[in-house]
Write an enzyme that holds these catalytic residues in place. Sequence first.
Site, PDB file in Angstrom:
ATOM      1  N   GLU A 110       0.857  -1.190   0.000  1.00  0.00           N
ATOM      2  CA  GLU A 110       0.000   0.000   0.000  1.00  0.00           C
ATOM      3  C   GLU A 110       0.885   1.228   0.000  1.00  0.00           C
ATOM      4  O   GLU A 110       1.948   1.221   0.627  1.00  0.00           O
ATOM      5  CB  GLU A 110      -0.859   0.082   1.268  1.00  0.00           C
ATOM      6  CG  GLU A 110      -2.045  -0.824   1.299  1.00  0.00           C
ATOM      7  CD  GLU A 110      -1.798  -1.996   2.216  1.00  0.00           C
ATOM      8  OE1 GLU A 110      -0.935  -1.877   3.109  1.00  0.00           O
ATOM      9  OE2 GLU A 110      -2.435  -3.046   2.042  1.00  0.00           O
ATOM     10  N   TYR A 122       7.478   1.954  -7.927  1.00  0.00           N
ATOM     11  CA  TYR A 122       6.837   0.637  -7.940  1.00  0.00           C
ATOM     12  C   TYR A 122       6.376   0.259  -9.350  1.00  0.00           C
ATOM     13  O   TYR A 122       6.539  -0.890  -9.772  1.00  0.00           O
ATOM     14  CB  TYR A 122       5.645   0.619  -6.973  1.00  0.00           C
ATOM     15  CG  TYR A 122       6.039   0.840  -5.527  1.00  0.00           C
ATOM     16  CD1 TYR A 122       7.166   0.212  -4.997  1.00  0.00           C
ATOM     17  CD2 TYR A 122       5.307   1.669  -4.685  1.00  0.00           C
ATOM     18  CE1 TYR A 122       7.539   0.414  -3.688  1.00  0.00           C
ATOM     19  CE2 TYR A 122       5.675   1.868  -3.367  1.00  0.00           C
ATOM     20  CZ  TYR A 122       6.793   1.247  -2.873  1.00  0.00           C
ATOM     21  OH  TYR A 122       7.168   1.450  -1.565  1.00  0.00           O
TER      22      TYR A 122
HETATM   23  C1  COA Z   1      10.344   6.320  -2.365  1.00  0.00           C
HETATM   24  C2  COA Z   1      11.865   6.250  -2.061  1.00  0.00           C
HETATM   25  C3  COA Z   1      12.161   4.989  -1.262  1.00  0.00           C
HETATM   26  C4  COA Z   1      12.609   6.210  -3.401  1.00  0.00           C
HETATM   27  O1  COA Z   1      13.988   6.036  -3.107  1.00  0.00           O
HETATM   28  P1  COA Z   1      15.113   6.680  -4.049  1.00  0.00           P
HETATM   29  O2  COA Z   1      16.412   6.093  -3.649  1.00  0.00           O
HETATM   30  O3  COA Z   1      14.995   8.146  -4.046  1.00  0.00           O
HETATM   31  O4  COA Z   1      14.641   6.131  -5.468  1.00  0.00           O
HETATM   32  P2  COA Z   1      15.569   5.828  -6.733  1.00  0.00           P
HETATM   33  O5  COA Z   1      16.647   6.843  -6.836  1.00  0.00           O
HETATM   34  O6  COA Z   1      15.938   4.399  -6.714  1.00  0.00           O
HETATM   35  O7  COA Z   1      14.513   6.123  -7.876  1.00  0.00           O
HETATM   36  C5  COA Z   1      14.013   5.079  -8.673  1.00  0.00           C
HETATM   37  C6  COA Z   1      12.872   5.650  -9.508  1.00  0.00           C
HETATM   38  O8  COA Z   1      11.790   6.053  -8.672  1.00  0.00           O
HETATM   39  C7  COA Z   1      11.198   7.251  -9.216  1.00  0.00           C
HETATM   40  N1  COA Z   1      11.460   8.357  -8.297  1.00  0.00           N
HETATM   41  C8  COA Z   1      12.200   8.326  -7.161  1.00  0.00           C
HETATM   42  N2  COA Z   1      12.179   9.563  -6.581  1.00  0.00           N
HETATM   43  C9  COA Z   1      11.408  10.347  -7.361  1.00  0.00           C
HETATM   44  C10 COA Z   1      11.009  11.712  -7.290  1.00  0.00           C
HETATM   45  N3  COA Z   1      11.406  12.516  -6.285  1.00  0.00           N
HETATM   46  N4  COA Z   1      10.209  12.197  -8.257  1.00  0.00           N
HETATM   47  C11 COA Z   1       9.799  11.412  -9.272  1.00  0.00           C
HETATM   48  N5  COA Z   1      10.158  10.101  -9.417  1.00  0.00           N
HETATM   49  C12 COA Z   1      10.941   9.591  -8.459  1.00  0.00           C
HETATM   50  C13 COA Z   1      11.881   7.491 -10.529  1.00  0.00           C
HETATM   51  O9  COA Z   1      11.225   6.730 -11.520  1.00  0.00           O
HETATM   52  C14 COA Z   1      13.247   6.913 -10.265  1.00  0.00           C
HETATM   53  O10 COA Z   1      13.956   6.531 -11.432  1.00  0.00           O
HETATM   54  P3  COA Z   1      14.856   7.640 -12.182  1.00  0.00           P
HETATM   55  O11 COA Z   1      15.686   8.338 -11.139  1.00  0.00           O
HETATM   56  O12 COA Z   1      15.662   6.804 -13.148  1.00  0.00           O
HETATM   57  O13 COA Z   1      13.875   8.560 -12.849  1.00  0.00           O
HETATM   58  C15 COA Z   1      12.350   7.532  -1.310  1.00  0.00           C
HETATM   59  O14 COA Z   1      11.914   8.670  -2.022  1.00  0.00           O
HETATM   60  C16 COA Z   1      11.869   7.596   0.127  1.00  0.00           C
HETATM   61  O15 COA Z   1      12.503   7.062   1.044  1.00  0.00           O
HETATM   62  N6  COA Z   1      10.732   8.297   0.329  1.00  0.00           N
HETATM   63  C17 COA Z   1      10.163   8.443   1.672  1.00  0.00           C
HETATM   64  C18 COA Z   1       9.615   7.139   2.181  1.00  0.00           C
HETATM   65  C19 COA Z   1       8.563   6.548   1.251  1.00  0.00           C
HETATM   66  O16 COA Z   1       7.743   7.263   0.665  1.00  0.00           O
HETATM   67  N7  COA Z   1       8.592   5.220   1.147  1.00  0.00           N
HETATM   68  C20 COA Z   1       7.647   4.466   0.343  1.00  0.00           C
HETATM   69  C21 COA Z   1       6.488   4.127   1.202  1.00  0.00           C
HETATM   70  S1  COA Z   1       5.237   3.268   0.257  1.00  0.00           S
END
Ligand code: COA
Length: 158
Positions: A110, A122
Site C-alpha cells: 500500500e 513501484y
Molecule cells: C520512495 C523512495 C524509497 C525512493 O527512493 P530513491 O532512492 O529516491 O529512489 P531511486 O533513486 O531508486 O529512484 C528510482 C525511480 O523512482 C522514481 N522516483 C524516485 N524519486 C522520485 C522523485 N522525487 N520524483 C519522481 N520520481 C521519483 C523514478 O522513476 C526513479 O527513477 P529515475 O531516477 O531513473 O527517474 C524515497 O523517495 C523515500 O525514502 N521516500 C520516503 C519514504 C517513502 O515514501 N517510502 C515508500 C512508502 S510506500
Amino acid sequence: MTLSSLLPMEIAAMRFIDLPQVAALEAAAQVFPWREEHFTDSLHAGDRGWVLWRGAQCLGFVLSMHAADEAHLLNLAVAPAVQRQGLGAKLLRHVLRDAAAVGIRRMYLETRASNQRAQTLYSAFGFQEIGLRKAYYPNGNGREDALVFCASLDNWKE
Ligand SMILES: CC(C)(COP(=O)(O)OP(=O)(O)OC[C@H]1O[C@@H](n2cnc3c(N)ncnc32)[C@H](O)[C@@H]1OP(=O)(O)O)[C@@H](O)C(=O)NCCC(=O)NCCS
C-alpha cells in the site's frame, strides 16, 4: 567527495541492534514514521528486513512479510541526503529477488495516494494498481486513501 563515500555499499539482514539507526532514518524520511517499537515488533514477528549500509552509515532499508506464496512490502525508505541515486530501486530489487528465491509468487503493498515518487518507483518494477483503501492513512488534518499495488514475481526467479 568524502572518504566514507568511497566505501562499498552492501545490503545485510536487519538486526535488532540496527533499529536505532533504522528508526532515525525512518523519522527523517517519512512524514508519519514508524517508531522504533514498530520495527522491533516486526522483527519479532519474523518479518524480513534488509539494511543498505555504506560502512557504518545506514542509507536505507526495506521490510517485507511473507505468508504462504504471497508477500507484503511493509516499509521502504532511503535517507533524504542520498535519495534519487538509485538506492530505493536497489532495495526493491533485493527484496523482490529474496522473495522470489523462497517461492513467493506475488508481492502486495500500500502507498499513500499522494506519494507519487513511490508509485513511479513501484510501477517501474512491474507493480500494478489493483485497488484503493479509503481513508487508510492519517494525514495532517484527516485521513488519506491508500492505493494497493501488486506485482507478479514470476520474472524475478533466478
Ligand atoms: C520512495 C523512495 C524509497 C525512493 O527512493 P530513491 O532512492 O529516491 O529512489 P531511486 O533513486 O531508486 O529512484 C528510482 C525511480 O523512482 C522514481 N522516483 C524516485 N524519486 C522520485 C522523485 N522525487 N520524483 C519522481 N520520481 C521519483 C523514478 O522513476 C526513479 O527513477 P529515475 O531516477 O531513473 O527517474 C524515497 O523517495 C523515500 O525514502 N521516500 C520516503 C519514504 C517513502 O515514501 N517510502 C515508500 C512508502 S510506500
